[in-house]
Design an enzyme around this catalytic site. Structure first.
Site, PDB file in Angstrom:
ATOM      1  N   ARG A  72      15.844 -59.133 -76.536  1.00 42.75           N
ATOM      2  CA  ARG A  72      17.089 -59.719 -77.012  1.00 42.75           C
ATOM      3  C   ARG A  72      18.084 -60.015 -75.901  1.00 42.75           C
ATOM      4  O   ARG A  72      18.647 -61.104 -75.831  1.00 42.75           O
ATOM      5  CB  ARG A  72      17.809 -58.762 -77.991  1.00 42.75           C
ATOM      6  CG  ARG A  72      17.431 -58.884 -79.403  1.00 42.75           C
ATOM      7  CD  ARG A  72      17.556 -57.544 -80.082  1.00 42.75           C
ATOM      8  NE  ARG A  72      16.587 -56.649 -79.492  1.00 42.75           N
ATOM      9  CZ  ARG A  72      15.322 -56.588 -79.878  1.00 42.75           C
ATOM     10  NH1 ARG A  72      14.911 -57.311 -80.864  1.00 42.75           N
ATOM     11  NH2 ARG A  72      14.452 -55.796 -79.276  1.00 42.75           N
ATOM     12  N   THR A  73      18.319 -59.024 -75.061  1.00 45.01           N
ATOM     13  CA  THR A  73      19.421 -59.177 -74.110  1.00 45.01           C
ATOM     14  C   THR A  73      19.124 -60.317 -73.123  1.00 45.01           C
ATOM     15  O   THR A  73      19.943 -61.216 -72.932  1.00 45.01           O
ATOM     16  CB  THR A  73      19.677 -57.854 -73.372  1.00 45.01           C
ATOM     17  OG1 THR A  73      19.852 -56.836 -74.346  1.00 45.01           O
ATOM     18  CG2 THR A  73      20.921 -57.928 -72.506  1.00 45.01           C
ATOM     19  N   LYS A 101       8.612 -53.898 -52.360  1.00 49.71           N
ATOM     20  CA  LYS A 101       8.480 -53.768 -50.900  1.00 49.71           C
ATOM     21  C   LYS A 101       9.549 -52.832 -50.339  1.00 49.71           C
ATOM     22  O   LYS A 101       9.622 -52.610 -49.149  1.00 49.71           O
ATOM     23  CB  LYS A 101       8.634 -55.140 -50.233  1.00 49.71           C
ATOM     24  CG  LYS A 101       7.632 -56.170 -50.693  1.00 49.71           C
ATOM     25  CD  LYS A 101       7.910 -57.494 -49.971  1.00 49.71           C
ATOM     26  CE  LYS A 101       7.083 -58.623 -50.570  1.00 49.71           C
ATOM     27  NZ  LYS A 101       7.500 -59.928 -50.034  1.00 49.71           N
ATOM     28  N   ARG A 122      19.769 -55.731 -65.406  1.00 46.11           N
ATOM     29  CA  ARG A 122      19.391 -54.515 -66.148  1.00 46.11           C
ATOM     30  C   ARG A 122      18.569 -53.664 -65.204  1.00 46.11           C
ATOM     31  O   ARG A 122      17.670 -54.164 -64.515  1.00 46.11           O
ATOM     32  CB  ARG A 122      18.578 -54.866 -67.387  1.00 46.11           C
ATOM     33  CG  ARG A 122      17.938 -53.639 -68.025  1.00 46.11           C
ATOM     34  CD  ARG A 122      17.330 -53.926 -69.373  1.00 46.11           C
ATOM     35  NE  ARG A 122      18.346 -54.144 -70.380  1.00 46.11           N
ATOM     36  CZ  ARG A 122      18.078 -54.250 -71.691  1.00 46.11           C
ATOM     37  NH1 ARG A 122      16.834 -54.177 -72.132  1.00 46.11           N
ATOM     38  NH2 ARG A 122      19.047 -54.429 -72.565  1.00 46.11           N
ATOM     39  N   HIS A 150      25.978 -50.267 -71.821  1.00 48.07           N
ATOM     40  CA  HIS A 150      25.413 -51.577 -72.170  1.00 48.07           C
ATOM     41  C   HIS A 150      26.538 -52.368 -72.842  1.00 48.07           C
ATOM     42  O   HIS A 150      26.551 -52.595 -74.048  1.00 48.07           O
ATOM     43  CB  HIS A 150      24.237 -51.362 -73.139  1.00 48.07           C
ATOM     44  CG  HIS A 150      23.394 -52.563 -73.380  1.00 48.07           C
ATOM     45  ND1 HIS A 150      23.731 -53.845 -72.979  1.00 48.07           N
ATOM     46  CD2 HIS A 150      22.186 -52.685 -74.005  1.00 48.07           C
ATOM     47  CE1 HIS A 150      22.781 -54.680 -73.355  1.00 48.07           C
ATOM     48  NE2 HIS A 150      21.834 -54.006 -73.975  1.00 48.07           N
TER      49      HIS A 150
HETATM   50  C1  NCD Z   1      18.961 -51.515 -76.411  1.00 52.43           C
HETATM   51  C2  NCD Z   1      18.857 -51.143 -74.943  1.00 52.43           C
HETATM   52  O1  NCD Z   1      18.127 -51.791 -74.167  1.00 52.43           O
HETATM   53  O2  NCD Z   1      19.551 -50.214 -74.569  1.00 52.43           O
HETATM   54  N1  NCD Z   1      18.362 -52.750 -76.723  1.00 52.43           N
HETATM   55  C3  NCD Z   1      19.117 -53.877 -76.653  1.00 52.43           C
HETATM   56  O3  NCD Z   1      19.566 -54.275 -75.605  1.00 52.43           O
HETATM   57  N2  NCD Z   1      19.405 -54.498 -77.797  1.00 52.43           N
HETATM   58  C4  NCD Z   1      18.535 -50.420 -77.342  1.00 52.43           C
HETATM   59  C5  NCD Z   1      17.179 -49.801 -77.153  1.00 52.43           C
HETATM   60  O4  NCD Z   1      16.381 -50.204 -76.317  1.00 52.43           O
HETATM   61  O5  NCD Z   1      16.914 -48.857 -77.897  1.00 52.43           O
END
Ligand code: NCD
Length: 492
Positions: A72-73, A101, A122, A150
């Site tokens: 999703r993100t 590396k 991320r 997040h």
């Molecule tokens: C979440 C995350 O990556 O922290 N997912 C997301 O970005 N919607 C929640 C999860 O992974 O449980």
């Protein structure tokens, strides 16, 4: 080489590392813009989905650097950039980058900033996004840094809370009661969310899957220090008035039951027995339910959880949840039944769909494609003095970016002095707090164990240590006590 005076440069781009990088007004401005994108770009009948492209970002490139899995993100950021008329470049798998590396975060982002106007990152290490933001001149967005924060998921959550499924009109977040449920310890989504809800004046009831999955100490401390906020304990509430607009859930454990352990309710912590289900039914006024997944990838030691609760249609039939909006950041595993999908209270797919207009609004704001949308962060960081003396304190969090040998080549320790009576420090990258046991003047190199007098040492001379052994190893020596001090020590 470390960038001089980072964090205080006025020319620095506005990055979103924590939800506190957006003030309440900023959040409103982003939502207002998201509303506009939806109004202009969603087809009739599909009110909450963006279609087509505009040309707002036609001269811009977004980079997505994902060192952890994502659906999703990453995709909603990339879709948002495409819908804005821009382009994106993507690293969806860290194994194909120079990280394997041995390249550091600071080097990678300094290279990527010459290819893109905005970086979305991320990373599994807490504080990694802050490091990225400190080393580039383009805005950086934290798309999840370990178990820390997040913030853009929180924007999607708040936007969904505010509009629900779009049918009931806009709701105010102030005084809303939100139940956060599941793995509150490792879940970064619930950390950013609880800070935002605290700031926005909502009530929060934590429902950890088990006591060891409750909010970590540093989160509770930040809630209390920065927002003067204490989450509610369900046991403190009269059973007839338990209010909640949202409950965040997770998989596999009897989390909500832990909060029902109250004499008044006469419920014990176990699996959902008939009696316990009855007790849940007796609670009135729960408006919604927000679930989260057990973060198996972040769980230390044995991840063999067995009895995480399942939120299903049966569960939601209980009286307290009659008007509960059901939310989940997704992905779900076993904690949220597929039989809930058709329920009108379920908004988790809408929550994911909202990722596009909300992230379009954020990108457009950070790239200044719309007139001055963002005024600046909530100001949390400017309230505390900085402590960053080399070779003294180290962050106690093993997953902090500052604890990683690769990053230690260039990255020092940095803390906020958050304590008053005692010299409590908070890591400026991961937010963990600790209380140094030894204080010293860096000039005299004489240390003391009585830390209560720490304010007698000027900020630019202060040296803090976790232990006497650490002070000795750094070449410091015990301060000779004055006659009066020695007498006081003896009499203790
Ligand atoms: C979440 C995350 O990556 O922290 N997912 C997301 O970005 N919607 C929640 C999860 O992974 O449980």
């Amino acid at each position: 080489m470390r960038r001089a005076a980072f964090w205080i440069s006025a020319a620095m781009a506005h990055s979103i590392v924590t939800i506190d990088d957006l003030s309440n007004d900023d959040i409103e401005a982003v939502f207002g813009l998201a509303d506009r994108f939806l109004a202009d770009m969603s087809p009739e009948g599909r009110l909450r989905r963006i279609r087509g492209r505009c040309s707002l970002a036609q001269d811009h490139v977004l980079a997505t650097l994902f060192y952890e899995p994502s659906t999703r993100t990453r995709l909603s950021f990339e879709s948002a950039m495409l819908r804005l008329g821009g382009q994106y470049i993507s690293c969806a798998d860290s194994k194909v980058t120079s990280t394997v590396k041995g390249e550091t975060i600071a080097d990678t982002v300094r290279v990527v900033e010459s290819y893109a106007d905005l970086i979305v990152i991320r990373h599994p290490w807490e504080g990694a996004a802050q490091v990225a933001a400190d080393y580039v001149d383009v805005p950086v967005i934290n798309a999840g840094d370990g178990g820390h924060e997040h913030p853009t998921q929180t924007l999607c959550d708040l936007y969904t809370l505010r509009v629900g499924d779009g049918r009931a009109g806009r709701r105010t977040l102030k005084d809303m009661t939100v139940v956060l449920c599941g793995d509150l310890r490792h879940g970064r989504t619930v950390h950013s969310l609880v800070y935002a809800l605290a700031r926005l004046g909502a009530r929060v009831i934590p429902l950890p899957a088990s006591p060891d999955l409750d909010f970590p100490e540093h989160v509770r401390r930040r809630l209390s220090r920065d927002y003067n906020f204490v989450p509610l304990d369900v046991a403190e509430l009269p059973d007839a008035s338990l209010p909640a607009d949202v409950l965040y859930i997770t998989p596999e454990k009897p989390h909500q039951l832990s909060l029902l352990e109250s004499d008044a309710l006469n419920v014990s912590i176990k699996l959902l027995t008939k009696k316990e289900q009855q007790a849940l039914r007796d609670i009135k006024g729960v408006d919604a339910f927000y679930a989260t997944r057990l973060q198996v990838e972040r769980k230390e030691g044995d991840a063999g959880e067995t009895s995480y609760p399942v939120i299903d249609r049966e569960f939601l039939k209980q009286k307290p949840y009659r008007h509960s909006q059901v939310m989940h950041p997704l992905p779900r595993v076993d904690e949220l039944g597929y039989d809930v999908d058709e329920d009108a209270r379920s908004v988790y797919f809408q929550q994911a769909a909202n990722g596009v207009p909300v992230r379009m609004a954020l990108i457009a704001s950070l790239l200044e494609l719309v007139p001055a949308a963002l005024a600046g962060g909530a100001g949390r960081r400017t309230n505390y003095r900085v402590y960053e003396r080399p070779n003294t304190l180290r962050c106690s969090n093993a997953n902090c970016v500052t604890a990683q040998p690769s990053e230690q080549r260039y990255l020092g320790q940095k803390f906020w002095l958050v304590g008053e009576a005692m010299p409590t420090v908070r890591c400026a990258y991961c937010d963990y707090e600790q209380e140094p046991k030894v204080i010293s003047s860096a000039r005299s190199k004489r240390y003391r164990l009585d830390v209560s007098s720490w304010k007698s040492i000027s900020a630019d001379d202060l040296a803090l240590f976790e232990s006497e052994a650490q002070a000795l190893a750094a070449g410091y020596q015990a301060k000779k006590l004055t006659g009066r001090e020695a007498t006081a020590t003896q009499s203790i």
